[in-house]
Design an enzyme around this catalytic site. Structure first.
Site, mmCIF file in Angstrom:
data_model
loop_
_atom_site.group_PDB
_atom_site.id
_atom_site.type_symbol
_atom_site.label_atom_id
_atom_site.label_comp_id
_atom_site.label_asym_id
_atom_site.label_seq_id
_atom_site.Cartn_x
_atom_site.Cartn_y
_atom_site.Cartn_z
ATOM 1 N N ASP A 1 0.700 -1.126 0.066
ATOM 2 C CA ASP A 1 0.063 -0.068 -0.006
ATOM 3 C C ASP A 1 0.774 1.201 0.141
ATOM 4 O OD1 ASP A 1 -1.158 -2.294 1.297
ATOM 5 O OD2 ASP A 1 -2.922 -1.222 1.911
ATOM 6 N N GLU B 1 -4.464 1.702 -2.825
ATOM 7 C CA GLU B 1 -5.650 2.317 -2.171
ATOM 8 C C GLU B 1 -5.440 3.545 -1.333
ATOM 9 O OE1 GLU B 1 -7.597 0.220 0.750
ATOM 10 O OE2 GLU B 1 -6.019 0.022 2.048
ATOM 11 N N ASN B 2 -4.182 3.745 -0.714
ATOM 12 C CA ASN B 2 -3.981 4.909 0.096
ATOM 13 C C ASN B 2 -2.994 5.898 -0.365
ATOM 14 O OD1 ASN B 2 -3.556 2.011 2.024
ATOM 15 N ND2 ASN B 2 -4.778 3.530 2.646
ATOM 16 N N HIS C 1 -10.346 0.923 0.749
ATOM 17 C CA HIS C 1 -10.096 2.561 0.670
ATOM 18 C C HIS C 1 -10.227 3.050 -0.659
ATOM 19 C CE1 HIS C 1 -9.480 3.745 4.843
ATOM 20 N NE2 HIS C 1 -8.166 2.630 5.007
ATOM 21 N N HIS D 1 -6.624 -8.467 0.417
ATOM 22 C CA HIS D 1 -6.491 -7.281 1.176
ATOM 23 C C HIS D 1 -7.512 -7.756 2.414
ATOM 24 C CE1 HIS D 1 -5.747 -3.005 1.439
ATOM 25 N NE2 HIS D 1 -7.030 -2.844 1.961
ATOM 26 N N HIS E 1 -3.168 -4.538 3.332
ATOM 27 C CA HIS E 1 -4.051 -3.948 4.336
ATOM 28 C C HIS E 1 -3.461 -3.762 5.478
ATOM 29 C CE1 HIS E 1 -7.913 -2.648 6.114
ATOM 30 N NE2 HIS E 1 -7.909 -3.384 7.046
ATOM 31 N N HIS F 1 -0.451 -2.748 6.520
ATOM 32 C CA HIS F 1 0.761 -1.717 6.242
ATOM 33 C C HIS F 1 1.932 -2.352 6.887
ATOM 34 C CE1 HIS F 1 -1.916 1.865 4.892
ATOM 35 N NE2 HIS F 1 -2.363 0.530 4.442
HETATM 36 FE FE FE2 Z 1 -6.856 -1.192 3.589
HETATM 37 FE FE FE2 Z 2 -3.976 0.211 2.933
#
Ligand code: FE2
Ligand code: FE2
Ligand code: FE2
Ligand code: FE2
Ligand code: FE2
Ligand code: FE2
Ligand code: FE2
Ligand code: FE2
Lengths: 260, 260, 260, 260
Positions: free
Chosen positions: D8, D39-40, D68, D150, D175, D177
């Site tokens: 991510d 996604e981030n 996200h 995820h 997800h 991180h």
């Molecule tokens: Fe996530």
């Molecule tokens: Fe994430």
């Protein structure tokens, strides 16, 4: 047609109360069909052939259930042989048992569906998608559709009520074991209540001995829960279905509290 | 003494309904004190000085709240100046505002406590420990104790009812926005109801526009929720407290459904 | 001083692997103190006197635990007699056992604290408040502080690492049974890793037979989980603590994967 | 064939680190295809056309995502036009975008699937059922299958690894991180890692400023989270896929920690 729906039967106290009150209520109100949620009928968790038979003997025509359906392992031995015992339809396929049944009454077919919610409950297939799928399959065959939506949150249950307004004769909720006072006929004619409440011991937390539950809440360590006993509450709802339109024309909550 | 408790006021529709019904109900029933939950009074989420003042003008004496108390940021600017606005006492210290207040009425002090549940809610300090702590502090000063237990599950609320039976005059629940039908006086004299229900728009899911909520449930993607409008539901409960024993002698649910 | 921390010992396979690897690792690395998480040592759930003794015999000096500590009921019979067995300190008082212990080594005292997270875990007292409280109590007595933070989410664990940076010698995570690769010395000198990982069977899901877990995920019905067997993974971390500053000067992950 | 997977990308710090490290890593390792989770990428939450383009310019061939994905509303304007941007395939139909894509490389097709877990995550369609459905559809067309799962829990991710062992070339998790150290080739030849970890600011909690996250954990009241800055971590994994068997023959984690 008059249909009675009775909430989660909890343990022996619940079964005894069912036997005590159901026959009279059926007679007094000229009930045609009685639907009873049996998921907690065996010691507060699950259902056995014996407790199912007791529920039938008390006067149930159809038995619905919920997340506790699998708690007594023997259920898988008989669930497929019981035409009018249903479990949440949104358990992933394949699962023992069935998620809806069609109950013939006079010239009509009553489709009784059971679904589980997902808010604050374990993952399941989507109840909204699933109900669409089932309705498509049975709507031509069934004049009357009843849903037992076994769910935790008021929001998911109310959303389901609106979702089926005009498409089902009645949507009732179970699982929280506390009767709600919001019984109503929605604008498109669907009878709705967020939760029927339970049939079980009053001196309890959801049917279980209160001291153990309190200990669990206070100390956070595992505690064995046991079915409570004593005076009962009996929770049900009655609808009057118009023979022409198959919509609900009257709705009445029933709540009997035996004195402490 | 007669005490009225009113459930979560939802948005403008809720505030309007409060103003419409509360004065009459107070008058008709000779209410001495009115406790109103205001956590959703500002557009369905949070409370502002303006909506708080509207609630007071409608006739509230004490305003309770819950998890939505912080949603409108301005609340931290005035919460410490409002002697009779309470928020859940089990937010960790230090937190703006207070978790209980003492309301003087004639020769008595009424302690009104607000607590949040933890089942399916964010972590908080333990409401059972916290209520013991508060009771110890105020029980000599207060003849009457009322708890607004803002919680999700029926089990945690019922457990709290039993926990305080004989130690509080009344334990009522809020947060689910649906009135329950289980109002009762517990064996040791404490009035109890699992949830008062809301004051807000009927054509909604918990006060919010139903189409958005349904879309969220069906598709699982973020959807903006807005306060709904239209006919209102008004949900409250009334208790009659004995002047000698300070226990509840009578309990009555109030539920007004404006027609769709 | 060299301190070794070993992750959750899972069942017989985990205990066997501990006995196989721990003595050699201690010798090779001149380990002074070994801390081992034992919450899953008895058939994957809980701890018994027998499995605790096996862990000590393998070379552990201090045994930490987590949410599974209570799974074998006999634990309450011996937990109070074990000076170096700790369980999460944020179980509400009173609880059997203790949440931290002080282990004397040469001229120093090592405070070993055990805490549970709350994100996606059952309600507990706040681990951040609790660790402040414990540190206040023991910081004068203990030159070295080690925390086993038994928690689910990376965010809560990382937050705790930052919270104690400069106040603890080491913060390590347990509970997810998978070793993370983020071992590091934080800017103020605290050694940190999100999760040590487990000591248990590789051909498994978190130590349990994988077919049962998969069946549970796919079908959502209750399935009996059993401890798996076969080749093991051994997960640990080693820190080197400066004798003057009591801060970590070196950190090393240890991960042994027996071949499938 | 050499395939790189990058975790991510968090905010500006993550995008900058991607641009700084990805080209060199690709060159050094003769990477054929780079898959990056975006996604981030937009301020820590969601993705915009601009951040997507930056990810492509840094050298990504395929961009995966997660829960996200919808946070920046503009994503629905471009997601359908991006052939190699995928979102979790188990969002209920219909949803904008696609849950897998087929990326042609030399004589082969690489199927890249994105799925979301359900343990401690919002309700979704079943990822296990969904992956079976997708595999059935694309397995004849695609020689290589890669899944970005995820998900929150180690158990659901490991279960998915086992579920696809022998059916996918690689299953990697995102997800949380935080990179896990359990990269491995499962017995039937599928490369697996529980989580790649993030590309983002180290001095943070999952990419967000740590003080705000800590305040949230300690006090439980809403706090605005902002993307953190400063030294970065870069997290990725590299697999070597056999041209004949399409199975993974080598696996290597990549973790770059810029100094504090
Ligand atoms: Fe996530
Ligand atoms: Fe994430
Ligand atoms: Fe249930
Ligand atoms: Fe039930
Ligand atoms: Fe509310
Ligand atoms: Fe609330
Ligand atoms: Fe564990
Ligand atoms: Fe654990």
């Amino acid at each position: 047609m008059k249909i009675l729906m009775v909430g989660d039967i909890c343990g022996r106290t619940g079964r005894t109360a069912l036997l005590k009150y159901l026959p009279g209520i059926k007679k007094e109100n000229n009930i045609d069909i009685a639907i009873v949620n049996g998921e907690n009928s065996a010691s507060g968790r699950g259902i056995t052939k014996r407790t199912l038979d007791e529920i039938y003997r008390a006067g149930a025509d159809i038995v619905t259930s919920g997340n506790h359906i699998w708690d007594k392992k023997e259920v898988v031995n008989f669930i497929d042989d019981e035409p009018f015992l249903v479990r949440p339809a949104n358990y992933p396929e394949p699962a023992p048992g069935k998620g809806y049944c069609i109950y013939p009454f006079k010239a009509k077919n009553i489709g009784v569906i059971n679904l589980s919610g997902r808010s604050f409950m374990p993952p399941m297939d989507c109840p909204f998608q699933k109900v669409d799928y089932i309705l498509k399959k049975i709507k031509n065959e069934c004049q009357i559709i009843i849903l037992d939506f076994h769910a935790e949150t008021t929001s998911e249950k109310i959303a389901m009520g609106w979702y089926l307004d005009g498409r089902a004769t009645c949507v009732f909720g179970t699982h929280t074991h506390v009767q709600t006072a919001d019984e109503q006929i929605l604008p498109q004619g669907t009878a709705y209540i967020t939760d029927l409440g339970m049939v079980g011991p009053r001196d309890s937390v959801l049917g279980m001995k209160k001291d153990a539950v309190l200990e669990r809440f206070k100390y956070g360590r595992p505690v064995r829960f046991e079915a409570a006993e004593g005076p009962a509450v009996f929770s049900a709802m009655l609808i009057d279905v118009d023979d022409q339109t198959n919509k609900t024309t009257a709705i009445k909550r029933i709540l009997i509290n035996e004195p402490f």
